[in-house]
Design a protein around this motif. Structure first.
Motif, PDB file in Angstrom:
ATOM      1  N   LYS A   8       0.884  -1.189   0.000  1.00 31.56           N
ATOM      2  CA  LYS A   8       0.000   0.000   0.000  1.00 31.56           C
ATOM      3  C   LYS A   8       0.904   1.217   0.000  1.00 31.56           C
ATOM      4  N   VAL A   9       0.808   1.691  -1.091  1.00 35.44           N
ATOM      5  CA  VAL A   9       1.532   2.947  -1.032  1.00 35.44           C
ATOM      6  C   VAL A   9       1.100   3.636   0.238  1.00 35.44           C
ATOM      7  N   GLY A  10       1.971   4.302   0.902  1.00 36.54           N
ATOM      8  CA  GLY A  10       1.659   4.879   2.189  1.00 36.54           C
ATOM      9  C   GLY A  10       2.074   3.962   3.324  1.00 36.54           C
ATOM     10  N   GLN A  11       2.472   2.743   2.990  1.00 36.50           N
ATOM     11  CA  GLN A  11       2.987   1.813   3.994  1.00 36.50           C
ATOM     12  C   GLN A  11       4.398   2.246   4.354  1.00 36.50           C
ATOM     13  N   PRO A  12       4.877   1.861   5.524  1.00 35.46           N
ATOM     14  CA  PRO A  12       6.270   2.159   5.866  1.00 35.46           C
ATOM     15  C   PRO A  12       7.201   1.494   4.850  1.00 35.46           C
ATOM     16  N   ALA A  13       8.327   2.085   4.630  1.00 34.10           N
ATOM     17  CA  ALA A  13       9.288   1.525   3.683  1.00 34.10           C
ATOM     18  C   ALA A  13       9.781   0.176   4.187  1.00 34.10           C
ATOM     19  N   ALA A  14      10.009  -0.732   3.242  1.00 32.78           N
ATOM     20  CA  ALA A  14      10.554  -2.039   3.597  1.00 32.78           C
ATOM     21  C   ALA A  14      12.013  -1.870   4.003  1.00 32.78           C
ATOM     22  N   HIS A  82       5.861  -5.977   3.289  1.00 34.24           N
ATOM     23  CA  HIS A  82       4.954  -4.934   2.817  1.00 34.24           C
ATOM     24  C   HIS A  82       4.473  -5.179   1.386  1.00 34.24           C
ATOM     25  N   ALA A  83       3.174  -5.159   1.199  1.00 33.28           N
ATOM     26  CA  ALA A  83       2.597  -5.214  -0.139  1.00 33.28           C
ATOM     27  C   ALA A  83       2.794  -3.855  -0.791  1.00 33.28           C
ATOM     28  N   MET A  84       3.163  -3.866  -2.054  1.00 38.83           N
ATOM     29  CA  MET A  84       3.413  -2.624  -2.774  1.00 38.83           C
ATOM     30  C   MET A  84       2.426  -2.418  -3.922  1.00 38.83           C
ATOM     31  N   PHE A  85       1.851  -3.516  -4.437  1.00 38.25           N
ATOM     32  CA  PHE A  85       0.939  -3.434  -5.575  1.00 38.25           C
ATOM     33  C   PHE A  85       0.038  -4.656  -5.576  1.00 38.25           C
ATOM     34  N   LEU A  86      -1.235  -4.441  -5.879  1.00 41.92           N
ATOM     35  CA  LEU A  86      -2.184  -5.524  -6.130  1.00 41.92           C
ATOM     36  C   LEU A  86      -3.145  -5.039  -7.191  1.00 41.92           C
ATOM     37  N   GLY A  87      -3.193  -5.760  -8.300  1.00 45.05           N
ATOM     38  CA  GLY A  87      -4.136  -5.376  -9.337  1.00 45.05           C
ATOM     39  C   GLY A  87      -3.928  -6.161 -10.618  1.00 45.05           C
ATOM     40  N   THR A 117      -5.282  -6.227   1.137  1.00 40.90           N
ATOM     41  CA  THR A 117      -4.000  -6.486   0.479  1.00 40.90           C
ATOM     42  C   THR A 117      -2.913  -6.944   1.440  1.00 40.90           C
ATOM     43  N   ASN A 118      -2.751  -6.264   2.552  1.00 44.71           N
ATOM     44  CA  ASN A 118      -1.666  -6.643   3.470  1.00 44.71           C
ATOM     45  C   ASN A 118      -1.875  -8.022   4.069  1.00 44.71           C
ATOM     46  N   ALA A 119      -3.109  -8.372   4.405  1.00 41.83           N
ATOM     47  CA  ALA A 119      -3.370  -9.717   4.935  1.00 41.83           C
ATOM     48  C   ALA A 119      -3.058 -10.772   3.868  1.00 41.83           C
ATOM     49  N   ARG A 123      -0.094 -13.780   4.045  1.00 40.96           N
ATOM     50  CA  ARG A 123      -0.339 -15.214   3.816  1.00 40.96           C
ATOM     51  C   ARG A 123       0.545 -15.760   2.697  1.00 40.96           C
ATOM     52  N   ILE A 124       0.606 -15.039   1.585  1.00 36.59           N
ATOM     53  CA  ILE A 124       1.346 -15.529   0.433  1.00 36.59           C
ATOM     54  C   ILE A 124       2.855 -15.440   0.660  1.00 36.59           C
ATOM     55  N   ALA A 125       3.318 -14.342   1.228  1.00 37.35           N
ATOM     56  CA  ALA A 125       4.757 -14.171   1.459  1.00 37.35           C
ATOM     57  C   ALA A 125       5.296 -15.287   2.343  1.00 37.35           C
ATOM     58  N   GLY A 126       4.491 -15.732   3.297  1.00 29.55           N
ATOM     59  CA  GLY A 126       4.914 -16.830   4.163  1.00 29.55           C
ATOM     60  C   GLY A 126       5.165 -18.125   3.384  1.00 29.55           C
ATOM     61  N   HIS A 127       4.448 -18.306   2.270  1.00 30.85           N
ATOM     62  CA  HIS A 127       4.633 -19.501   1.450  1.00 30.85           C
ATOM     63  C   HIS A 127       5.799 -19.367   0.475  1.00 30.85           C
ATOM     64  N   LEU A 128       6.256 -18.147   0.253  1.00 30.74           N
ATOM     65  CA  LEU A 128       7.383 -17.940  -0.656  1.00 30.74           C
ATOM     66  C   LEU A 128       8.714 -18.189   0.016  1.00 30.74           C
ATOM     67  N   ARG A 129       8.757 -18.103   1.329  1.00 29.22           N
ATOM     68  CA  ARG A 129      10.027 -18.236   2.059  1.00 29.22           C
ATOM     69  C   ARG A 129      10.517 -19.655   2.053  1.00 29.22           C
TER      70      ARG A 129
END
Length: 129
Positions: A8-14, A82-87, A117-119, A123-129
């Protein structure tokens, strides 16, 4: 979910050094997705520092949760936690390549992301690790 590079734009920087991930949300029955997948996987070779994943929204409903994916392909891009884009994106790999490069260069994708988006990213990022 397949992965050539092992996310989300507006999220803290990674955090500096956080890993970028790109996840394509598609469906096995989608002809456009089937045509796009080889191009998507080939792009992973151009960005070896980025993890790429493929999620079938019907086969992995629990992972996708309540997110309503209506247009294919839909891309989820994040860095670290941090999610940066969804669409949805045009199924042209150059479009994704430009978007990814602009995000990696610090350009915001949009001003707002859907609430879920962040939720979804967590969930997905946990499966990528």
């Amino acid at each position: 979910m397949g992965s050539d590079n092992s996310a989300k734009v507006g999220q803290p920087a990674a955090p500096v050094g956080a890993t970028w991930s790109v996840v394509c949300l598609c469906a096995a029955w989608c002809g456009v997705c089937r045509q796009y997948e080889p191009q998507f996987q080939a792009l992973s070779k151009k960005f070896p520092q980025v993890r790429f994943g493929w999620v079938d929204v019907e086969d992995q409903e629990a992972l996708v949760g309540d997110v309503d994916v209506e247009t294919f392909p839909t891309l989820l891009i994040g860095r670290g936690d941090h999610a940066m884009f969804l669409g949805p994106l045009l199924p042209q790999v150059k479009v994704l390549e430009r978007l990814l490069q602009s995000l990696m260069d610090g350009q915001p994708a949009s001003s707002l992301l859907p609430v879920e988006t962040n939720a979804l990213w967590q969930r997905i990022a946990g499966h990528l690790r």
